[in-house]
Write a protein that holds these residues in place. Structure first.
Motif, short mmCIF file in Angstrom:
data_model
loop_
_atom_site.label_atom_id
_atom_site.label_comp_id
_atom_site.label_asym_id
_atom_site.label_seq_id
_atom_site.Cartn_x
_atom_site.Cartn_y
_atom_site.Cartn_z
N GLY A 119 0.86 -1.28 -0.19
CA GLY A 119 -0.02 -0.15 0.03
C GLY A 119 0.99 1.22 -0.14
O GLY A 119 2.05 1.33 0.26
N PRO A 120 0.12 2.46 0.06
CA PRO A 120 0.92 3.72 -0.24
C PRO A 120 1.94 3.96 0.95
O PRO A 120 1.55 3.55 2.12
N VAL A 121 3.05 4.53 0.76
CA VAL A 121 4.06 4.96 1.67
C VAL A 121 3.69 6.08 2.17
O VAL A 121 3.52 7.23 1.47
N GLN A 122 3.40 6.56 3.52
CA GLN A 122 3.34 7.59 4.24
C GLN A 122 4.69 8.53 4.29
O GLN A 122 5.63 8.13 4.72
N ARG A 123 4.17 9.78 3.91
CA ARG A 123 5.60 10.65 3.83
C ARG A 123 4.97 11.76 4.92
O ARG A 123 3.86 12.12 4.83
N ALA A 124 6.22 12.59 5.32
CA ALA A 124 6.10 13.68 6.12
C ALA A 124 6.11 14.64 5.16
O ALA A 124 6.43 14.66 4.06
N THR A 125 5.05 15.73 5.98
CA THR A 125 5.09 16.93 4.85
C THR A 125 6.02 17.98 5.41
O THR A 125 6.22 18.09 6.67
N HIS A 126 6.59 18.95 4.62
CA HIS A 126 7.47 20.03 5.25
C HIS A 126 6.72 20.85 5.98
O HIS A 126 5.78 21.26 5.96
N ARG A 127 7.65 21.28 6.89
CA ARG A 127 6.76 22.32 7.92
C ARG A 127 7.63 23.60 7.74
O ARG A 127 8.90 23.84 7.49
#
Length: 228
Positions: free
Chosen positions: A220-228
């Motif tokens: 399934g899809p790989v969770q990525r962090a979002t830039h802050r």
């Protein structure tokens, strides 16, 4: 079903340890389903059953294994179909490859990713992360993090990968196996933290896209962090 104890950030869905990603990719290779057991940096008690304090830890029925290379070895013994290591000689070569990673690839990525790790982990983990890493480094995280130096070091580390991947689709040849997952775990580390510090239009960039597609097709899809 296997249980994989793996490092997570402030969100349990954001798993980012390169060593845990090695195991995720190995489980995908074997076609094995697993239950993720996300733990934070300071959740040491969650790992007490394993007799040590580090992830990844794989629990498979009554068997508990820690350390990514030991888990590769266990998976090949327990589930011999679709070999990861290709026997004792392959395992020996993999340990040599792990030394290359420790000497060249990992230090380059650490310089680039330390700020992202600090931003993505649970606030309760930040003091532990800072104190433990600064003690190891002998300097502050801010003094150690150097994007230009890390990028230059990474470019050098990628040269042998680019050279090999010009002539074959995977580091292990016609199909992916342990070498791809051993190195690929570190690319997933950067990717899940919201970074891609390697060139998109390069043999290594093409290889990572294939590896990402291979993983997402099975897990399934790989969770990525979002830039802050």
């Amino acid at each position: 079903m296997c249980e994989l104890y793996e490092l997570c950030g402030s969100s349990p869905e954001l798993v980012f340890s390169p060593y845990c990603w090695r195991v995720r990719l190995a489980l995908a290779h074997k076609g094995l389903d697993f239950v993720s057991r996300p733990v934070r940096f300071t959740d040491k008690e969650a790992l007490a059953f394993s007799g040590q304090k580090l992830v990844p830890v794989l629990r498979d029925d009554a068997t508990t294994v820690h350390d990514s290379l030991a888990i590769f070895h266990y998976l090949d013994e327990r589930y011999p179909e679709s070999s990861l290591l290709g026997g004792a000689l392959g395992e020996s070569r993999l340990r040599l490859l792990d030394q290359f990673i420790a000497q060249d690839l990992r230090p380059a990525l650490v310089r680039l990713l330390v700020p992202r790790v600090l931003a993505c982990i649970d606030p309760l983990d930040r003091d532990y992360f800072r104190q433990s890493r600064e003690k190891s480094l002998g300097m502050s995280l801010e003094a150690f993090a150097d994007r230009d130096a890390g990028q230059a070091q990474l470019a050098r580390a990628l040269q042998p990968l680019d050279a090999m991947l010009k002539g074959q689709p995977w580091l292990d040849g016609a199909v992916p196996a342990a070498a791809d997952y051993l190195i690929g775990g570190f690319f997933f580390w950067a990717w899940t933290l919201g970074e891609q510090p390697w060139p998109e239009d390069s043999p290594t960039g093409d290889w990572f896209r294939r590896l990402l597609a291979f993983c997402e097709e099975r897990q399934g899809p790989v969770q990525r962090a979002t830039h802050r």
